[in-house]
Design an enzyme around this catalytic site. Structure first.
Site, PDB file in Angstrom:
ATOM      1  N   CYS A 117      -8.997   7.338  -3.479  1.00  0.00           N
ATOM      2  CA  CYS A 117      -8.105   7.385  -2.143  1.00  0.00           C
ATOM      3  C   CYS A 117      -8.044   6.030  -1.545  1.00  0.00           C
ATOM      4  O   CYS A 117      -9.373   5.594  -1.048  1.00  0.00           O
ATOM      5  CB  CYS A 117      -8.631   8.339  -1.231  1.00  0.00           C
ATOM      6  SG  CYS A 117      -7.794   8.230   0.328  1.00  0.00           S
ATOM      7  N   CYS A 120      -8.196   5.859   2.387  1.00  0.00           N
ATOM      8  CA  CYS A 120      -9.341   6.626   3.276  1.00  0.00           C
ATOM      9  C   CYS A 120     -10.308   7.175   2.219  1.00  0.00           C
ATOM     10  O   CYS A 120     -10.715   6.234   1.700  1.00  0.00           O
ATOM     11  CB  CYS A 120      -8.755   7.553   4.440  1.00  0.00           C
ATOM     12  SG  CYS A 120      -7.469   8.719   4.058  1.00  0.00           S
ATOM     13  N   SER A 121     -10.452   8.496   2.073  1.00  0.00           N
ATOM     14  CA  SER A 121     -11.422   9.022   1.570  1.00  0.00           C
ATOM     15  C   SER A 121     -11.001  10.447   1.207  1.00  0.00           C
ATOM     16  O   SER A 121     -11.869  11.288   0.782  1.00  0.00           O
ATOM     17  CB  SER A 121     -12.829   8.982   2.161  1.00  0.00           C
ATOM     18  OG  SER A 121     -12.659   9.580   3.459  1.00  0.00           O
ATOM     19  N   CYS A 122      -9.806  10.552   0.807  1.00  0.00           N
ATOM     20  CA  CYS A 122      -9.341  12.060   0.471  1.00  0.00           C
ATOM     21  C   CYS A 122      -9.997  12.518  -0.973  1.00  0.00           C
ATOM     22  O   CYS A 122     -10.087  11.673  -1.673  1.00  0.00           O
ATOM     23  CB  CYS A 122      -7.736  11.889   0.159  1.00  0.00           C
ATOM     24  SG  CYS A 122      -6.976  11.439   1.784  1.00  0.00           S
TER      25      CYS A 122
END
Lengths: 230, 242
Positions: A117, A120-122
Site C-alpha cells: 500500500c 498508507c498501510s492497507c
C-alpha cells in the site's frame, strides 16, 4: 502517571496543530490522550485491552495460513477461493474490518504476486492481523512498486527471470492475499501439517512458502507444529 | 503536486529491513495502545475511513517525515478529535497542566465497551454500493489515467490515484463493482459511488528504468480516474507470441 504535566520540550515554535498540544514523547502522549478520553467517558480502557488482545492473540496470519493450506489440499476450495474470495472467506468466518472486499491472487511458475500500500498501510487484517513494521515503512512503500525484485532480494528471495512479478498497490478498500506456491515434496502432507509452511510474508508475497522439514538436511530438532503464531 | 504520503516509486529510502521471525505484533505497548485508541475513537462515529486517511496525509511534511507510524496515527487522531469538536484545545492543554475536567461527554453513551468490541471489528465497513453510474470499461480495455493528477474535487484534497501512475497507460484487469469514491467522502461531499477497477500497468509505462520489462503494477482505480486510451500498446494477452 508522573510526567503528564511535565512535557518534553515542544518541537513546534508556532504551530497551531492541536497535536502539538500534548507531550511530544509518544508513550506519554498516548497515555495523556487516553486519560483525557477516559475522564470524559469516551473511552473504556477495558475496550482498549480487548482490541489489543484481539489483534495480538486472536486475529493474525494463522487465519491466512489456514486458508492457504486448505487451498493447497482441496482443488474445489481453491477454485472457489480464486473466483470469489468474499463468499468463501465469509463462510470460514474470516470477514471483518479491513477485509471487507478480498481478492486472492495465485503465485505460479510464470507469475509472482506481491502486495503493498504505497499511500498508507492497507492490509487484510482478518487474514493477516496488524501489518509488520516493514510493510508500513517508507522504504517498502516507496520501492515495492518500482524495484520489487530488489526488495525481494532483501527478503532473501530471488526469482527466475522468466517469472513475472505483479505488484498489487492497495489503493481502494479491496485487500489482496497472495496464495503462495505449494512447495515441492509436500504431496503426502496433510492440511494440518502444511500450516507450518505458510508464513505471513509468503501471503504478502515477500517470501516463498517454507520447505518441509523432510526436504531439508537432517536435523535433530523436533518439528514445529505451528509456525504461524507470529 | 502531492503530499509526502504519496511515496510510491520514490528514491533514497534505502533497503527494507524485514522483522525477526518471532517479532511481536506490537513493537511496544504504546503502539498497541495507539491503535486501540484510534479504533475506539472511530467507534464514536464522528468520521469515516477516508476522512481518517486524509487526516494522516494532512500532517505537515515536516511532521509526516519525522513522526513514526503510530505517532502519525496519534497526531491525526488528536487533530480529528479537535476538528470535530469532540475535544477542545483546552481539553488537551488542561490535561497537560494536570487540570482535566471529569464531566461526562455528550458522546459518552456511544463509547465502545469491552464486551462490544467484537461487533465493529467483525462487521467492518464495506465500501461497495449500488450506483447509477454505468461501467464504461470491460476487462481488457486499454485506459489512461487522468493527467494532471490530484483530487479533481478539492484542490490539494484526498485522492487514491498515486502520482507515480498519473497519465499512465494500462489495461482493465478486474471490475470490482461500484465503491464509495474516497475523493468525495473524505471531504464530506457524499459517497458518490462509481465503478472501481483493478488496472494493470507494465513497469515500462511507469518507470524510466524498469527492473524487468515483463513486470506489472496493478492499482485499484475509480472510473473517474480513467479515460479510454485511443492508441494502446498491443495487449500482451492477445498477442503473446509477437
Amino acid at each position: 502517571m508522573a510526567g503528564l504535566g511535565q512535557a518534553a520540550p515542544m518541537p513546534h515554535d508556532h504551530s497551531d496543530h492541536p497535536h502539538a498540544l500534548l507531550p511530544s514523547e509518544p508513550a506519554l502522549r498516548v497515555k495523556a490522550l487516553e486519560t483525557i478520553l477516559v475522564r470524559k467517558g469516551l473511552i473504556d480502557p477495558a475496550a482498549l485491552d480487548e482490541i489489543i488482545d484481539t489483534y495480538q492473540n486472536k486475529i493474525g496470519p494463522q487465519n491466512g495460513a489456514r486458508v492457504v493450506a486448505r487451498a493447497w489440499s482441496d482443488p474445489v476450495f481453491k477454485a472457489a477461493l480464486l473466483a470469489d474470495a468474499d463468499t468463501v472467506l465469509a463462510e470460514l468466518g474470516y470477514y471483518g474490518r479491513q477485509g471487507e472486499h478480498m481478492v486472492v491472487v495465485e503465485n505460479t511458475p510464470e507469475q509472482h504476486n506481491m502486495v503493498v500500500c504505497t499511500l498508507c498501510s492497507c492490509y487484510p487484517w482478518p487474514l493477516l492481523g496488524i501489518p509488520p513494521g516493514w510493510y508500513k515503512s517508507d522504504a517498502y512503500r516507496a520501492r515495492a512498486v518500482r524495484a520489487p525484485r530488489a526488495v525481494l532480494a532483501e527478503f532473501g528471495v530471488t526469482l527466475p527471470a522468466e517469472t513475472s512479478v505483479r505488484v498489487w498497490d492497495s489503493t481502494a478498500e479491496v485487500r489482496y492475499l497472495v496464495l503462495p506456491m505449494r512447495p515441492a515434496g509436500t504431496d503426502a502432507m496433510e492440511e494440518e501439517d502444511l500450516l507450518a509452511l505458510v508464513s505471513r510474508d509468503s501471503m504478502i508475497g515477500t517470501a516463498l512458502a517454507a520447505l518441509p522439514a523432510a526436504a531439508l538436511p537432517p536435523t535433530t530438532a523436533p518439528p514445529t507444529t505451528n509456525g504461524a503464531q507470529t | 503536486m502531492s503530499r509526502l504520503h504519496d511515496m510510491g516509486g520514490r528514491f533514497g529510502d534505502g533497503p527494507v529491513v524485514p522483522d525477526a521471525a518471532a517479532a511481536p505484533v506490537f513493537e511496544t505497548d504504546w503502539h498497541a495502545r495507539a491503535l486501540a485508541l484510534t479504533l475506539a475513537c472511530g467507534a464514536l462515529g464522528q468520521w469515516n475511513i477516508d476522512v481518517w486517511r486524509h487526516a494522516r496525509e494532512r500532517l505537515s511534511p515536516k511532521d509526516y517525515s519525522r513522526f513514526s507510524y503510530y505517532e502519525k496515527w496519534t497526531s491525526a487522531l488528536e487533530d480529528r478529535l479537535v476538528d470535530t469538536g469532540v475535544l477542545t484545545r483546552e481539553d488537551l492543554l488542561g490535561n497537560r497542566l494536570g487540570q482535566g475536567g471529569d464531566d461526562l461527554h455528550v458522546l459518552a453513551s456511544r463509547a465502545l465497551r469491552a464486551d462490544a468490541v467484537a461487533a465493529p471489528l467483525g462487521k467492518g465497513g464495506p465500501a461497495s454500493r449500488d450506483s447509477d453510474i454505468a461501467p464504461h470499461f470491460v476487462v481488457g480495455d486499454a485506459v489512461r489515467t487522468r493527467h494532471p493528477g490530484g483530487s479533481a474535487l478539492v484542490d490539494g484534497g484526498h485522492t487514491r490515484l498515486p502520482d507515480y501512475a498519473v497519465g499512465a497507460r494500462g489495461r482493465i484487469m478486474l471490475h470490482h463493482g461500484a465503491h464509495v469514491l474516497p475523493d468525495s467522502r473524505a471531504h464530506g461531499l457524499g459517497e458518490a459511488p462509481e465503478p472501481l477497477y483493478a488496472v494493470a500497468f507494465k513497469a515500462s509505462q511507469l518507470w524510466t528504468h524498469p527492473e524487468h520489462p515483463g513486470d506489472e503494477v496493478v492499482l485499484d482505480l475509480w472510473q473517474s480516474y480513467l479515460q479510454p486510451d485511443p492508441n494502446p500498446e498491443p495487449d500482451p494477452n492477445v498477442e503473446a507470441s509477437a
